[in-house]
Design an enzyme around this catalytic site. Structure first.
Site, PDB file in Angstrom:
ATOM      1  N   TRP A 103      32.845  55.394  23.301  1.00 46.86           N
ATOM      2  CA  TRP A 103      33.634  55.741  21.840  1.00 46.86           C
ATOM      3  C   TRP A 103      33.659  54.541  20.925  1.00 46.86           C
ATOM      4  O   TRP A 103      33.486  54.367  19.845  1.00 46.86           O
ATOM      5  CB  TRP A 103      34.758  56.456  21.995  1.00 46.86           C
ATOM      6  CG  TRP A 103      34.413  57.773  22.467  1.00 46.86           C
ATOM      7  CD1 TRP A 103      34.515  58.524  23.526  1.00 46.86           C
ATOM      8  CD2 TRP A 103      33.505  58.964  21.782  1.00 46.86           C
ATOM      9  NE1 TRP A 103      33.962  59.850  23.665  1.00 46.86           N
ATOM     10  CE2 TRP A 103      33.332  60.190  22.632  1.00 46.86           C
ATOM     11  CE3 TRP A 103      32.873  58.892  20.329  1.00 46.86           C
ATOM     12  CZ2 TRP A 103      32.684  61.229  22.071  1.00 46.86           C
ATOM     13  CZ3 TRP A 103      32.226  60.144  19.985  1.00 46.86           C
ATOM     14  CH2 TRP A 103      32.183  61.143  20.971  1.00 46.86           C
ATOM     15  N   ASP A 172      41.818  54.850  17.994  1.00 44.11           N
ATOM     16  CA  ASP A 172      41.372  56.207  18.069  1.00 44.11           C
ATOM     17  C   ASP A 172      42.026  56.587  19.096  1.00 44.11           C
ATOM     18  O   ASP A 172      41.930  56.131  20.541  1.00 44.11           O
ATOM     19  CB  ASP A 172      39.635  56.045  18.475  1.00 44.11           C
ATOM     20  CG  ASP A 172      39.057  57.214  18.702  1.00 44.11           C
ATOM     21  OD1 ASP A 172      39.810  58.435  18.838  1.00 44.11           O
ATOM     22  OD2 ASP A 172      37.986  57.232  18.821  1.00 44.11           O
ATOM     23  N   LYS A 196      40.838  67.765  22.064  1.00 43.59           N
ATOM     24  CA  LYS A 196      40.698  67.308  23.246  1.00 43.59           C
ATOM     25  C   LYS A 196      42.318  67.912  23.644  1.00 43.59           C
ATOM     26  O   LYS A 196      42.541  68.747  24.507  1.00 43.59           O
ATOM     27  CB  LYS A 196      40.995  65.688  23.601  1.00 43.59           C
ATOM     28  CG  LYS A 196      39.504  65.137  23.648  1.00 43.59           C
ATOM     29  CD  LYS A 196      38.709  65.354  22.612  1.00 43.59           C
ATOM     30  CE  LYS A 196      37.221  65.002  22.701  1.00 43.59           C
ATOM     31  NZ  LYS A 196      36.674  63.923  21.988  1.00 43.59           N
TER      32      LYS A 196
HETATM   33  C1  LIG Z   1      35.696  63.237  21.256  1.00 46.73           C
HETATM   34  C2  LIG Z   1      35.922  61.745  20.726  1.00 46.73           C
HETATM   35  C3  LIG Z   1      35.567  61.338  19.544  1.00 46.73           C
HETATM   36  C4  LIG Z   1      34.578  62.052  18.817  1.00 46.73           C
HETATM   37  O1  LIG Z   1      35.328  63.270  18.069  1.00 46.73           O
HETATM   38  P1  LIG Z   1      34.529  64.342  17.076  1.00 46.73           P
HETATM   39  O2  LIG Z   1      35.462  65.031  16.630  1.00 46.73           O
HETATM   40  O3  LIG Z   1      33.147  64.899  17.902  1.00 46.73           O
HETATM   41  O4  LIG Z   1      33.908  63.412  15.947  1.00 46.73           O
HETATM   42  C5  LIG Z   1      35.799  59.990  19.213  1.00 46.73           C
HETATM   43  N1  LIG Z   1      36.458  59.279  19.863  1.00 46.73           N
HETATM   44  C6  LIG Z   1      37.053  59.611  21.160  1.00 46.73           C
HETATM   45  C7  LIG Z   1      37.725  58.983  22.014  1.00 46.73           C
HETATM   46  C8  LIG Z   1      36.610  60.979  21.557  1.00 46.73           C
HETATM   47  O5  LIG Z   1      37.339  61.364  23.005  1.00 46.73           O
END
Ligand SMILES: *Cc1c(COP(=O)(O)O)cnc(C)c1O
Length: 362
Positions: A103, A172, A196
């Site tokens: 990521w 993030d 998540k």
């Molecule tokens: C799932 C995830 C993303 C991407 O999320 P989207 O909603 O599909 O854009 C980005 N960073 C992390 C750490 C993730 O777990």
């Protein structure tokens, strides 16, 4: 009665059954209005209340200080990979990125289109099995922010201590939102997708320090500007009505459970259950991540060989323990145990792992 399995999916992921049932009960007709929430104006009284509630709950349960704005934005976390540098990086400024896995790599790939991006720490050299120590971070002069990924969802690597640096952090937190407290003073901006820990996919929950808004770039389209969304309270255009509604409900559910303190303790206990099965298996199960940086949200593990791994996934599936296959890029197994995964689900998996090892010696 609907059948509910133990769903260890990495995202979209399991949500509280109680919330799903509540939503079902009021889906066709929302609160005596003669229509569903997703059919009515987002400027009307019903949605206005839903939107307001979701913000109030977010501020309460995340303990958001007044110095931060709460934004609901479309495009998931991925859109933030671009939106962050587009807004924050001005001429002559650069940003450091901690490359901790898939990521973080994604965030860097997009950021490079918008500014001078450098790697403040490279995790590739150790196979993305740990996070950096503070003294390993190389912060260059003119750095506007240091970007980190608090939990690498695919690698199962997590920051267990927040970096102590002289520049603002941007983070993030897609996959560990609401699993632990956020030290707000360190951050200029925090973002993450809902799917998540907090709701359905398609929306990012973004926290932005209000004082940085006036210094953000303005030579970009309106939807791309944090300042526009902040001024319009996330109602600049038609907002993601359904995810906002679900977010409010899920935060209320978390609040009723006892809020962050209770969830944080539960998170640790659930993760410990699985890691102790791994660590007491005489190497039958192995976790590639250094013990200090093991994720409390995504527990990755391997079996002695590919055949046993395939058999493990087959049998776990048949036992209603679903989606334990690791990400296609890394293989192995992964159990995602976000907030809505009940302890009973984790216990069932732990017991299955112990029994599988006994019945299938390596
Ligand atoms: C799932 C995830 C993303 C991407 O999320 P989207 O909603 O599909 O854009 C980005 N960073 C992390 C750490 C993730 O777990």
């Amino acid at each position: 009665m609907s059948r509910r399995v133990n769903n260890f999916s990495a995202g979209p992921s399991t949500l509280p059954q109680q919330v799903l049932e509540e939503v079902q009960a009021e889906f066709v007709e929302y609160q005596g209005s003669g229509m569903s929430l997703i059919e009515m104006s987002h400027r009307g009284n019903h949605f206005d209340e839903v939107h307001r509630e979701a913000i109030v709950m977010t501020r309460k349960i995340f303990s958001v200080p007044d110095s931060f704005k709460v934004l609901f934005l479309q495009g998931g976390a991925t859109f933030q990979f671009s939106m962050v540098p587009m807004n924050l990086l001005r001429a002559g400024e650069r940003a450091g990125y901690v490359n901790s896995g898939s990521w973080a790599t994604g965030a860097m790939t997009d950021a490079r289109f918008y500014g001078d991006i450098y790697t403040a720490w490279e995790g590739k050299d150790c196979g993305y099995t740990r996070m950096p120590q503070d003294d390993e971070l190389e912060i260059q002069s003119g750095t506007r922010y240091l970007h980190i990924t608090s939990n690498e969802t695919i690698g199962g690597v997590q920051f267990t201590h927040w970096p102590d640096v002289d520049v603002p952090l941007v983070c993030d937190m897609s996959s560990d939102y609401m699993s632990r407290a956020i030290p707000w003073e360190k951050f200029d901006l925090v973002y993450g997708g809902l799917q998540k820990n907090l709701g359905p996919s398609g929306m990012a929950l973004v926290f932005v320090r209000e004082s940085i808004l006036e210094n953000c770039n303005t030579d970009i389209g309106r939807y791309m500007r944090y300042a526009v969304h902040a001024e319009k309270n996330s109602m600049f255009n038609t907002p993601p009505v359904f995810p906002i509604y679900m977010l409010g409900k899920i935060l209320k559910w978390m609040n009723e459970k006892g809020g962050l303190d209770v969830i944080e303790r539960e998170t640790q206990e659930k993760a410990n259950l699985l890691y102790s099965v791994i660590d007491s298996s005489d190497g039958y199960y192995s976790c590639p991540v250094e013990s200090m940086c093991r994720s409390t949200m995504n527990v990755v593990f391997r079996l002695p060989n590919d055949n046993l791994e395939a058999e493990f996934l087959k049998q776990s599936d048949a036992s209603d323990l679903l989606n334990l296959k690791g990400h296609r890029s890394v293989g192995g197994c992964r159990a995602s145990i976000y907030n809505a995964m009940p302890r009973t689900g984790v216990t069932a998996l732990a017991e299955f792992m112990v029994a599988f090892r006994e019945n299938n010696p390596g």
